[in-house]
Design a protein around this motif. Structure first.
Motif, PDB file in Angstrom:
ATOM      1  N   GLU A 109      -7.961 -17.797 -17.569  1.00 28.28           N
ATOM      2  CA  GLU A 109      -7.293 -19.059 -17.878  1.00 28.28           C
ATOM      3  C   GLU A 109      -8.136 -19.869 -19.041  1.00 28.28           C
ATOM      4  O   GLU A 109      -7.510 -20.493 -19.970  1.00 28.28           O
ATOM      5  CB  GLU A 109      -7.155 -19.966 -16.629  1.00 28.28           C
ATOM      6  CG  GLU A 109      -6.304 -21.130 -17.046  1.00 28.28           C
ATOM      7  CD  GLU A 109      -6.050 -21.861 -15.745  1.00 28.28           C
ATOM      8  OE1 GLU A 109      -6.600 -22.078 -14.779  1.00 28.28           O
ATOM      9  OE2 GLU A 109      -4.855 -22.062 -15.850  1.00 28.28           O
ATOM     10  N   PRO A 110      -9.654 -19.995 -19.043  1.00 30.62           N
ATOM     11  CA  PRO A 110     -10.124 -20.837 -20.130  1.00 30.62           C
ATOM     12  C   PRO A 110      -9.859 -20.658 -21.572  1.00 30.62           C
ATOM     13  O   PRO A 110      -9.367 -21.630 -22.240  1.00 30.62           O
ATOM     14  CB  PRO A 110     -11.614 -20.461 -19.830  1.00 30.62           C
ATOM     15  CG  PRO A 110     -11.679 -20.217 -18.239  1.00 30.62           C
ATOM     16  CD  PRO A 110     -10.369 -19.258 -18.029  1.00 30.62           C
ATOM     17  N   PRO A 111      -9.575 -19.225 -21.917  1.00 28.18           N
ATOM     18  CA  PRO A 111      -9.348 -19.349 -23.355  1.00 28.18           C
ATOM     19  C   PRO A 111      -7.828 -19.636 -23.564  1.00 28.18           C
ATOM     20  O   PRO A 111      -7.535 -20.091 -24.752  1.00 28.18           O
ATOM     21  CB  PRO A 111      -9.536 -17.656 -23.804  1.00 28.18           C
ATOM     22  CG  PRO A 111      -9.935 -17.076 -22.377  1.00 28.18           C
ATOM     23  CD  PRO A 111     -10.276 -18.047 -21.456  1.00 28.18           C
ATOM     24  N   ILE A 112      -7.051 -19.495 -22.639  1.00 24.43           N
ATOM     25  CA  ILE A 112      -5.600 -19.818 -22.645  1.00 24.43           C
ATOM     26  C   ILE A 112      -5.431 -21.346 -22.666  1.00 24.43           C
ATOM     27  O   ILE A 112      -4.725 -21.861 -23.462  1.00 24.43           O
ATOM     28  CB  ILE A 112      -4.707 -19.203 -21.561  1.00 24.43           C
ATOM     29  CG1 ILE A 112      -4.772 -17.705 -21.799  1.00 24.43           C
ATOM     30  CG2 ILE A 112      -3.356 -19.805 -21.487  1.00 24.43           C
ATOM     31  CD1 ILE A 112      -4.112 -16.954 -20.599  1.00 24.43           C
ATOM     32  N   VAL A 139      -8.235 -15.050 -26.824  1.00 24.95           N
ATOM     33  CA  VAL A 139      -7.150 -14.802 -26.053  1.00 24.95           C
ATOM     34  C   VAL A 139      -6.853 -13.540 -25.945  1.00 24.95           C
ATOM     35  O   VAL A 139      -6.700 -12.713 -24.919  1.00 24.95           O
ATOM     36  CB  VAL A 139      -6.034 -15.539 -26.102  1.00 24.95           C
ATOM     37  CG1 VAL A 139      -4.765 -15.441 -25.152  1.00 24.95           C
ATOM     38  CG2 VAL A 139      -6.153 -17.155 -25.920  1.00 24.95           C
ATOM     39  N   ARG A 140      -6.594 -12.930 -27.064  1.00 22.41           N
ATOM     40  CA  ARG A 140      -6.190 -11.319 -27.218  1.00 22.41           C
ATOM     41  C   ARG A 140      -7.414 -10.498 -26.716  1.00 22.41           C
ATOM     42  O   ARG A 140      -6.999  -9.539 -26.065  1.00 22.41           O
ATOM     43  CB  ARG A 140      -6.293 -10.993 -28.733  1.00 22.41           C
ATOM     44  CG  ARG A 140      -4.894 -11.695 -29.560  1.00 22.41           C
ATOM     45  CD  ARG A 140      -4.675 -11.010 -30.628  1.00 22.41           C
ATOM     46  NE  ARG A 140      -3.489 -11.710 -31.352  1.00 22.41           N
ATOM     47  CZ  ARG A 140      -3.428 -12.709 -32.189  1.00 22.41           C
ATOM     48  NH1 ARG A 140      -4.701 -13.248 -32.576  1.00 22.41           N
ATOM     49  NH2 ARG A 140      -2.305 -13.141 -32.708  1.00 22.41           N
ATOM     50  N   ASP A 141      -8.606 -10.979 -26.746  1.00 25.82           N
ATOM     51  CA  ASP A 141      -9.624  -9.958 -26.175  1.00 25.82           C
ATOM     52  C   ASP A 141      -9.462  -9.880 -24.791  1.00 25.82           C
ATOM     53  O   ASP A 141      -9.818  -8.735 -24.121  1.00 25.82           O
ATOM     54  CB  ASP A 141     -10.947 -10.605 -26.530  1.00 25.82           C
ATOM     55  CG  ASP A 141     -12.191  -9.882 -25.886  1.00 25.82           C
ATOM     56  OD1 ASP A 141     -12.350  -8.502 -26.346  1.00 25.82           O
ATOM     57  OD2 ASP A 141     -12.810 -10.304 -24.991  1.00 25.82           O
ATOM     58  N   ARG A 142      -9.079 -10.983 -24.027  1.00 26.27           N
ATOM     59  CA  ARG A 142      -9.013 -11.001 -22.604  1.00 26.27           C
ATOM     60  C   ARG A 142      -7.658 -10.048 -22.240  1.00 26.27           C
ATOM     61  O   ARG A 142      -7.519  -9.325 -21.309  1.00 26.27           O
ATOM     62  CB  ARG A 142      -8.785 -12.418 -21.992  1.00 26.27           C
ATOM     63  CG  ARG A 142     -10.006 -13.332 -22.169  1.00 26.27           C
ATOM     64  CD  ARG A 142     -11.168 -12.657 -21.232  1.00 26.27           C
ATOM     65  NE  ARG A 142     -12.188 -13.402 -21.145  1.00 26.27           N
ATOM     66  CZ  ARG A 142     -13.514 -13.232 -21.491  1.00 26.27           C
ATOM     67  NH1 ARG A 142     -13.837 -12.111 -21.790  1.00 26.27           N
ATOM     68  NH2 ARG A 142     -14.376 -14.488 -21.485  1.00 26.27           N
ATOM     69  N   LEU A 143      -6.712 -10.386 -22.984  1.00 23.34           N
ATOM     70  CA  LEU A 143      -5.390  -9.698 -22.586  1.00 23.34           C
ATOM     71  C   LEU A 143      -5.535  -8.334 -23.030  1.00 23.34           C
ATOM     72  O   LEU A 143      -4.742  -7.383 -22.076  1.00 23.34           O
ATOM     73  CB  LEU A 143      -4.364 -10.157 -23.434  1.00 23.34           C
ATOM     74  CG  LEU A 143      -3.709 -11.783 -23.111  1.00 23.34           C
ATOM     75  CD1 LEU A 143      -2.583 -12.103 -23.973  1.00 23.34           C
ATOM     76  CD2 LEU A 143      -3.864 -12.122 -21.908  1.00 23.34           C
ATOM     77  N   ALA A 144      -6.195  -7.764 -23.892  1.00 25.06           N
ATOM     78  CA  ALA A 144      -6.381  -6.212 -24.284  1.00 25.06           C
ATOM     79  C   ALA A 144      -7.035  -5.728 -23.138  1.00 25.06           C
ATOM     80  O   ALA A 144      -6.508  -4.687 -22.614  1.00 25.06           O
ATOM     81  CB  ALA A 144      -7.125  -6.035 -25.608  1.00 25.06           C
ATOM     82  N   HIS A 145      -8.098  -6.277 -22.446  1.00 26.42           N
ATOM     83  CA  HIS A 145      -8.813  -5.736 -21.675  1.00 26.42           C
ATOM     84  C   HIS A 145      -7.837  -5.896 -20.218  1.00 26.42           C
ATOM     85  O   HIS A 145      -7.549  -4.884 -19.494  1.00 26.42           O
ATOM     86  CB  HIS A 145      -9.985  -6.325 -21.072  1.00 26.42           C
ATOM     87  CG  HIS A 145     -11.178  -6.086 -22.084  1.00 26.42           C
ATOM     88  ND1 HIS A 145     -11.500  -6.871 -23.344  1.00 26.42           N
ATOM     89  CD2 HIS A 145     -11.896  -5.095 -22.183  1.00 26.42           C
ATOM     90  CE1 HIS A 145     -12.272  -6.294 -23.749  1.00 26.42           C
ATOM     91  NE2 HIS A 145     -12.672  -5.203 -23.280  1.00 26.42           N
ATOM     92  N   LEU A 146      -7.423  -6.832 -19.997  1.00 19.10           N
ATOM     93  CA  LEU A 146      -6.520  -7.039 -18.755  1.00 19.10           C
ATOM     94  C   LEU A 146      -5.296  -5.812 -18.797  1.00 19.10           C
ATOM     95  O   LEU A 146      -5.075  -5.287 -17.584  1.00 19.10           O
ATOM     96  CB  LEU A 146      -5.683  -8.444 -18.600  1.00 19.10           C
ATOM     97  CG  LEU A 146      -4.848  -8.685 -17.341  1.00 19.10           C
ATOM     98  CD1 LEU A 146      -6.052  -8.439 -16.159  1.00 19.10           C
ATOM     99  CD2 LEU A 146      -4.221 -10.000 -17.556  1.00 19.10           C
ATOM    100  N   SER A 147      -4.611  -5.749 -19.844  1.00 12.91           N
ATOM    101  CA  SER A 147      -3.662  -4.957 -20.110  1.00 12.91           C
ATOM    102  C   SER A 147      -3.916  -3.316 -19.720  1.00 12.91           C
ATOM    103  O   SER A 147      -3.369  -2.656 -19.133  1.00 12.91           O
ATOM    104  CB  SER A 147      -2.893  -4.924 -21.476  1.00 12.91           C
ATOM    105  OG  SER A 147      -1.927  -4.214 -21.791  1.00 12.91           O
ATOM    106  N   VAL A 148      -4.993  -3.059 -20.149  1.00 15.23           N
ATOM    107  CA  VAL A 148      -5.794  -1.837 -20.184  1.00 15.23           C
ATOM    108  C   VAL A 148      -6.062  -1.521 -18.599  1.00 15.23           C
ATOM    109  O   VAL A 148      -5.633  -0.675 -17.802  1.00 15.23           O
ATOM    110  CB  VAL A 148      -7.057  -1.411 -20.857  1.00 15.23           C
ATOM    111  CG1 VAL A 148      -7.717  -0.123 -20.223  1.00 15.23           C
ATOM    112  CG2 VAL A 148      -6.950  -1.183 -22.158  1.00 15.23           C
TER     113      VAL A 148
END
Ligand code: GTB
Length: 216
Positions: A109-112, A139-148
């Motif tokens: 949430e913080p970067p979002i 944000v992309r960095d977090r989403l990329a890891h979460l998606s994996v």
């Protein structure tokens, strides 16, 4: 015991369900607990009566008899601990579900929120155009890891849990940014959350407040 939550009298998001009362409504709907809503104006948020419930004068709060809670994470965790439906029974699986609650609120949430602030509050600053891509990439960095980690699973760790409820709520704040769509597994995940009947009921309830306020 009657549960009462607080929400905005006039939601600034136009009924899009982005204010944090939607998360609490969703949790209550998932576990089948009825609730009342105390609607507050922005001014009333900072009145002593509300500051006694919430030290920072925000929504949502949660009242159940003598118990008064603030902070969405604590409220959703409390609901999940008290009622079946949002927490696995196995002790280790519960600990992992709680880990995802913290991951949603402390890591994703913080970067979002930073991105929302950069777009809404800082766009007129002379440095905004240079800064925005940096914030978007965090944000992309977090989403990329979460998606994996999510991979092809429906939910983050087995059955749908309070961790998914909060993660999906957090990701929804990216609505309209185009960034979530760069991660099809995550946009599918959010889509699955939104089709849950409990989410639909929660969304409709918060929208009804907005609709009543704008026609009144
Ligand atoms: N950490 C707290 C929690 O998770 O409960 C944060 C609570 C919070 O930020 N509450 C906001 C609030 O009361 C409403 S939800 N703000 C008033 C104040 O601080 O005086 C945040 C929110 C507001 C509006 C939109 N929107 O318009 O899209 C989205 C989210």
């Amino acid at each position: 015991m009657t549960i009462t939550i607080t929400a905005f009298e006039r939601s600034p998001d136009g009924g899009r369900g982005l204010a944090r009362d939607t998360r609490v409504r969703w949790a209550l709907e998932e576990v089948g607990q009825p609730y009342n809503v105390r609607l507050l104006s922005f001014k009333a948020l900072k009145d002593p009566a509300h500051l006694a419930r919430h030290p920072f004068g925000q929504i949502p709060t949660y009242e159940e008899g003598d118990l008064v809670l603030f902070e969405t994470g604590a409220i959703v965790l409390h609901i999940a601990e008290r009622h079946p439906g949002l927490m696995p029974k196995d002790a280790n699986a519960r600990a992992r579900a709680i880990t995802w609650i913290f991951a949603a609120l402390n890591t994703v949430e913080p970067p979002i929120l930073e991105l929302a602030n950069a777009r809404l509050l800082e766009s007129d600053k002379p440095w905004s155009d240079a800064r925005l891509p940096l914030v978007e990439d965090r944000v992309r960095d977090r989403l990329a890891h979460l998606s994996v980690r999510l991979g092809d699973a429906d939910w983050l760790d087995g059955a749908f849990s309070a961790g998914d409820l909060l993660m999906i709520s957090v990701l929804q704040r990216l609505k309209g940014s185009g960034i979530l769509e760069e991660y099809p597994k995550l946009s599918g995940y959010v889509g699955r959350g939104k089709t849950r009947p409990a989410y639909r009921r929660a969304f409709a309830a918060q929208l009804a407040v907005f609709t009543a306020a704008s026609s009144g």
